[in-house]
Design a protein around this motif. Structure first.
Motif, PDB file in Angstrom:
ATOM      1  N   MET A 138      -1.418  -9.022   2.349  1.00 59.75           N
ATOM      2  CA  MET A 138      -0.253  -9.360   2.739  1.00 59.75           C
ATOM      3  C   MET A 138       0.217 -10.679   3.599  1.00 59.75           C
ATOM      4  O   MET A 138      -0.499 -10.889   4.124  1.00 59.75           O
ATOM      5  CB  MET A 138       0.404  -8.134   4.203  1.00 59.75           C
ATOM      6  CG  MET A 138       1.630  -7.723   4.300  1.00 59.75           C
ATOM      7  SD  MET A 138       1.495  -6.655   5.604  1.00 59.75           S
ATOM      8  CE  MET A 138       0.995  -7.415   6.877  1.00 59.75           C
ATOM      9  N   GLN A 158       5.376  -9.964   2.880  1.00 62.52           N
ATOM     10  CA  GLN A 158       6.090  -8.571   2.734  1.00 62.52           C
ATOM     11  C   GLN A 158       6.601  -8.386   4.320  1.00 62.52           C
ATOM     12  O   GLN A 158       6.867  -7.197   4.360  1.00 62.52           O
ATOM     13  CB  GLN A 158       4.737  -8.199   2.476  1.00 62.52           C
ATOM     14  CG  GLN A 158       3.769  -8.100   1.258  1.00 62.52           C
ATOM     15  CD  GLN A 158       3.608  -9.082   0.436  1.00 62.52           C
ATOM     16  OE1 GLN A 158       2.702  -9.874   1.523  1.00 62.52           O
ATOM     17  NE2 GLN A 158       4.387  -9.601  -0.144  1.00 62.52           N
ATOM     18  N   ASN A 194       1.504   1.249   2.468  1.00 62.09           N
ATOM     19  CA  ASN A 194       2.699  -0.089   2.298  1.00 62.09           C
ATOM     20  C   ASN A 194       3.792   0.753   3.810  1.00 62.09           C
ATOM     21  O   ASN A 194       5.228  -0.067   3.252  1.00 62.09           O
ATOM     22  CB  ASN A 194       3.264   0.026   1.305  1.00 62.09           C
ATOM     23  CG  ASN A 194       4.367  -0.990   0.505  1.00 62.09           C
ATOM     24  OD1 ASN A 194       4.159  -1.780   0.551  1.00 62.09           O
ATOM     25  ND2 ASN A 194       5.465  -0.411  -0.558  1.00 62.09           N
ATOM     26  N   GLU A 195       3.108   0.892   4.158  1.00 64.95           N
ATOM     27  CA  GLU A 195       4.765   1.216   5.375  1.00 64.95           C
ATOM     28  C   GLU A 195       4.013   1.110   6.762  1.00 64.95           C
ATOM     29  O   GLU A 195       3.393   0.622   7.208  1.00 64.95           O
ATOM     30  CB  GLU A 195       3.975   3.165   5.503  1.00 64.95           C
ATOM     31  CG  GLU A 195       5.818   3.594   6.729  1.00 64.95           C
ATOM     32  CD  GLU A 195       5.731   5.081   6.609  1.00 64.95           C
ATOM     33  OE1 GLU A 195       4.980   5.649   7.102  1.00 64.95           O
ATOM     34  OE2 GLU A 195       6.110   5.452   5.183  1.00 64.95           O
ATOM     35  N   SER A 214       9.605   0.954   4.754  1.00 69.58           N
ATOM     36  CA  SER A 214       8.744   0.851   3.523  1.00 69.58           C
ATOM     37  C   SER A 214       8.554  -0.830   3.338  1.00 69.58           C
ATOM     38  O   SER A 214       9.644  -1.417   4.157  1.00 69.58           O
ATOM     39  CB  SER A 214       9.736   1.531   2.774  1.00 69.58           C
ATOM     40  OG  SER A 214      10.613   1.017   1.833  1.00 69.58           O
ATOM     41  N   MET A 215       7.537  -1.434   3.125  1.00 67.78           N
ATOM     42  CA  MET A 215       7.532  -3.236   3.149  1.00 67.78           C
ATOM     43  C   MET A 215       8.233  -3.628   2.030  1.00 67.78           C
ATOM     44  O   MET A 215       8.064  -2.700   0.460  1.00 67.78           O
ATOM     45  CB  MET A 215       6.264  -3.704   3.283  1.00 67.78           C
ATOM     46  CG  MET A 215       5.685  -3.909   4.481  1.00 67.78           C
ATOM     47  SD  MET A 215       3.820  -4.813   5.369  1.00 67.78           S
ATOM     48  CE  MET A 215       3.099  -3.144   4.456  1.00 67.78           C
TER      49      MET A 215
END
Length: 249
Positions: free
Chosen positions: A1, A111, A151-152, A169-170
């Motif tokens: 990320m 991200q 992903n959160e 959320s990304m």
């Protein structure tokens, strides 16, 4: 990320700001500048996320005059991996900053973007929200706690009524509040290492953004000086003055 962190060069918070004689702006000649305190918190949070193994790269971004590179070197010394400087002598207002950061987001594809909730020079508190609107990404403002799971992102926000937790959320935009963390000091070895870390310089034209100011400052004035207080000789006198002389705000 990949995490993008925006940092701003501002008059140091210990400096007593004075207005120019012509009332056009505040005096900046011979004044100490430093990184915006809220942005220091943003850099610290990004570095902590990397140290936890949740991020692979931290990129610091600053927009403005050539001296902004000093601010970026500070971010690199704290732990950012590389830096991007968008150099311009034009006064950058929040919308222009948000547009430039959006162009950099398109280029870097982070991200997560972390910014201070506001800058102590103008106190606008607008850039993070505008960036989220321009990118269409979810936002968590005034963050006092950030946790990433997959992903959160879970962000605990400081609001007037207390604390609010939001799940994002990304990719996403987060702005930092004072209680998120305590920034570390850059050590001398890391300051020396920061001089060798990559720092890319871009121009506003290269990013294809119109950064011209949309607002004009007509006048800057110092706040009116407060009058001295008085002492009363009894509680009864104090109550009488509060009832009959105190202004209702």
């Amino acid at each position: 990320m990949k995490i993008l962190v925006a940092v701003k060069r501002v008059v140091d918070y210990n400096v007593k700001v004075r207005v120019k004689a012509d009332g056009s702006a505040v005096e900046t000649d011979g004044v100490k500048f430093s990184m915006n305190p809220f942005d220091e918190i943003a850099v610290e949070e990004a570095v902590r996320l990397k140290e936890k193994g949740l991020a692979t790269e931290v990129v610091a971004v600053s927009l403005g005059v050539a001296q902004c590179q000093e601010t970026l070197r500070t971010a690199l010394a704290v732990g950012a991996d590389r830096a991007i400087h968008v150099q311009t002598d034009v006064e950058l207002q929040p919308l222009a900053v948000a547009k430039l950061l959006k162009a950099i987001c398109d280029k870097e594809q982070p991200q997560l973007v972390i910014l201070g909730k506001q800058a102590i020079d103008d106190d606008c508190n607008q850039t993070g929200q505008m960036l989220a609107a321009l990118t269409g990404w979810p936002q968590g403002t005034f963050a006092s706690k950030v946790e990433i799971t997959g992903n959160e992102i879970s962000v605990v926000r400081e609001v007037d009524g207390g604390l609010e937790t939001v799940a994002l959320s990304m990719p996403a935009v987060v702005t930092t509040d004072l209680r998120l963390n305590e920034p570390r000091y850059a050590t001398l070895p890391n300051i020396m290492k920061a001089k060798k870390k990559p720092l890319e310089t871009l121009t506003v034209d290269a990013l294809g953004v119109d950064a011209s100011p949309r607002l004009a400052t007509l006048k800057v004035a110092e706040p009116a000086k407060r009058k001295g207080g008085i002492k009363v000789d009894s509680v009864a006198t104090l109550v009488d003055k509060l009832k009959n002389e105190a202004r209702v705000i």
